[in-house]
Design an enzyme around this catalytic site. Sequence first.
Site, PDB file in Angstrom:
ATOM      1  N   ASP A 146       0.930  -1.394  -0.016  1.00  0.00           N
ATOM      2  CA  ASP A 146       0.215  -0.223  -0.285  1.00  0.00           C
ATOM      3  C   ASP A 146       0.693   0.703   0.182  1.00  0.00           C
ATOM      4  O   ASP A 146       0.734   1.972  -0.775  1.00  0.00           O
ATOM      5  CB  ASP A 146      -0.589   0.118   1.197  1.00  0.00           C
ATOM      6  CG  ASP A 146      -1.768   1.116   1.661  1.00  0.00           C
ATOM      7  OD1 ASP A 146      -2.988   1.158   0.133  1.00  0.00           O
ATOM      8  OD2 ASP A 146      -1.559   2.309   2.347  1.00  0.00           O
ATOM      9  N   ALA A 174      -4.710   2.170  -0.399  1.00  0.00           N
ATOM     10  CA  ALA A 174      -4.862   1.757  -1.963  1.00  0.00           C
ATOM     11  C   ALA A 174      -5.453   0.639  -1.167  1.00  0.00           C
ATOM     12  O   ALA A 174      -5.891  -0.077  -2.220  1.00  0.00           O
ATOM     13  CB  ALA A 174      -3.580   1.549  -2.152  1.00  0.00           C
ATOM     14  N   ASP A 175      -5.327  -0.162  -0.901  1.00  0.00           N
ATOM     15  CA  ASP A 175      -5.757  -1.612  -0.140  1.00  0.00           C
ATOM     16  C   ASP A 175      -7.382  -1.994  -0.058  1.00  0.00           C
ATOM     17  O   ASP A 175      -7.760  -2.393  -0.569  1.00  0.00           O
ATOM     18  CB  ASP A 175      -4.928  -2.457   0.758  1.00  0.00           C
ATOM     19  CG  ASP A 175      -3.970  -2.968   0.951  1.00  0.00           C
ATOM     20  OD1 ASP A 175      -3.705  -3.540   0.183  1.00  0.00           O
ATOM     21  OD2 ASP A 175      -2.820  -2.838   2.091  1.00  0.00           O
ATOM     22  N   LEU A 176      -7.801  -0.867   0.802  1.00  0.00           N
ATOM     23  CA  LEU A 176      -8.939  -0.584   0.664  1.00  0.00           C
ATOM     24  C   LEU A 176      -9.476  -0.656  -0.312  1.00  0.00           C
ATOM     25  O   LEU A 176     -10.689  -1.137  -0.801  1.00  0.00           O
ATOM     26  CB  LEU A 176      -9.178   0.403   1.663  1.00  0.00           C
ATOM     27  CG  LEU A 176      -8.813  -0.089   3.781  1.00  0.00           C
ATOM     28  CD1 LEU A 176      -9.129   0.923   4.228  1.00  0.00           C
ATOM     29  CD2 LEU A 176      -8.815  -1.469   3.771  1.00  0.00           C
ATOM     30  N   GLY A 179      -9.912  -3.463  -2.336  1.00  0.00           N
ATOM     31  CA  GLY A 179     -10.867  -4.480  -1.851  1.00  0.00           C
ATOM     32  C   GLY A 179     -12.371  -4.689  -1.928  1.00  0.00           C
ATOM     33  O   GLY A 179     -13.062  -5.065  -2.225  1.00  0.00           O
TER      34      GLY A 179
END
Length: 403
Positions: A146, A174-176, A179
């Site tokens: 991220d 960025a991960d979220l 997801g």
Amino acid sequence: MTDRSKTAPPLAGRRVLDLSRVLAGPWCTMVLADLGADVTKVEHPRGGDDTRHWGPPYTGGESAYYLCANRNKRSIALDISKPEGQAIVKALAAQADVLVENYKLGGLDKYGLDYASIAAINPRIVYCSVSGYGRTSPIAERPGYDYVIQAEGGLMSVTGPVDGEPMKVGVAVADLFTGMAAAQAILAALIAADRDGEGQHLDMALYDCQLSMLANVGSAALVAGTEPKRYGNGHPTVVPYQLFDTSDGQVVIAVGNDGQFAALCTRLLERPDLASDECFAKNSARVTNRAALLAELIPLIAQRPTEWWLEGLRSVGVPTGAVRGVGEALAAPETQARGMVASVPHPSAGEVRLVASPLKLGRTPVVDPVAPPTLGQHSREVLEGLGYDAAIIDRLVADGIIG
């Protein structure tokens, strides 16, 4: 209109095989689990998901980080590097509607768990690969972190103090982003599979999702052909829209239109001349003359306490808020009223408090939250569901294939 009673959650009966770990993939599968899917999380018997060890803080031996992204799932501890472990994954995939993985490029090919191999077993499966840069990128082999994605995807360049260094966002966004986008893509692919009778491979990249979420900042760079600047707590195209110091603290003032600006100036600041000044009357003019306007506003706002501003701004229809700590936000009355914090039983901690799902569906609500599973908590249950008898399960445990 006739009231319709609540029914089963939207994804009841759907099965999801979760081969992902850390945040982007688990966040995606947690959304699906909240919506009622039966999510089986596959973890290595020795250590499990990396985030189990990302602490402190811990409760009942589980890290807070792991707890944030794994509610409503089952866990099987399984060594997929062994042929018997691979056979179990294939048996689960044969029954699954969705498989989510975030292995490095080619990481599952050597185990015969790549998309082509799984699709040969189950042509209807929606197989979602989550990676840093996408499977077709010239740098597809690089790991996706991220922090690096926020840097390379432009987000850090527009985050932080005006004259300071670039900053990452305090949460791994960025991960979220990825997801949530992956969950959206999976839901669309399930609809297509129901219509066409075929699954497909989804290629979700943190880098792509970060770029897409630059939103108006990215669009401005394309339209103007210039590099966006950092505005700290200000806004590039709306003024005044930022954090101000008060006499005893700070307050956010978010003036979204010219009428709100006029109300601020005439009814609270007692400076109608600012609202009528052609340099400030229109938002475009306020953006152009940002420095001159702030030179007028900053000392005026600093004369009164935060609570005075909060009450006054709300009374005249100007959006405002105090800066809360995380604990304050989670304890706020509106948080409780929306059911956004849940206390649930946990096998080792006794009870854990979790942030709940934000998805509010009137007729087909999300499932009640269940604590994230301990490592291998459901290994026997999952294998029994595949038809394995107790003797075989005991042997697999003794051989280290499952935990």
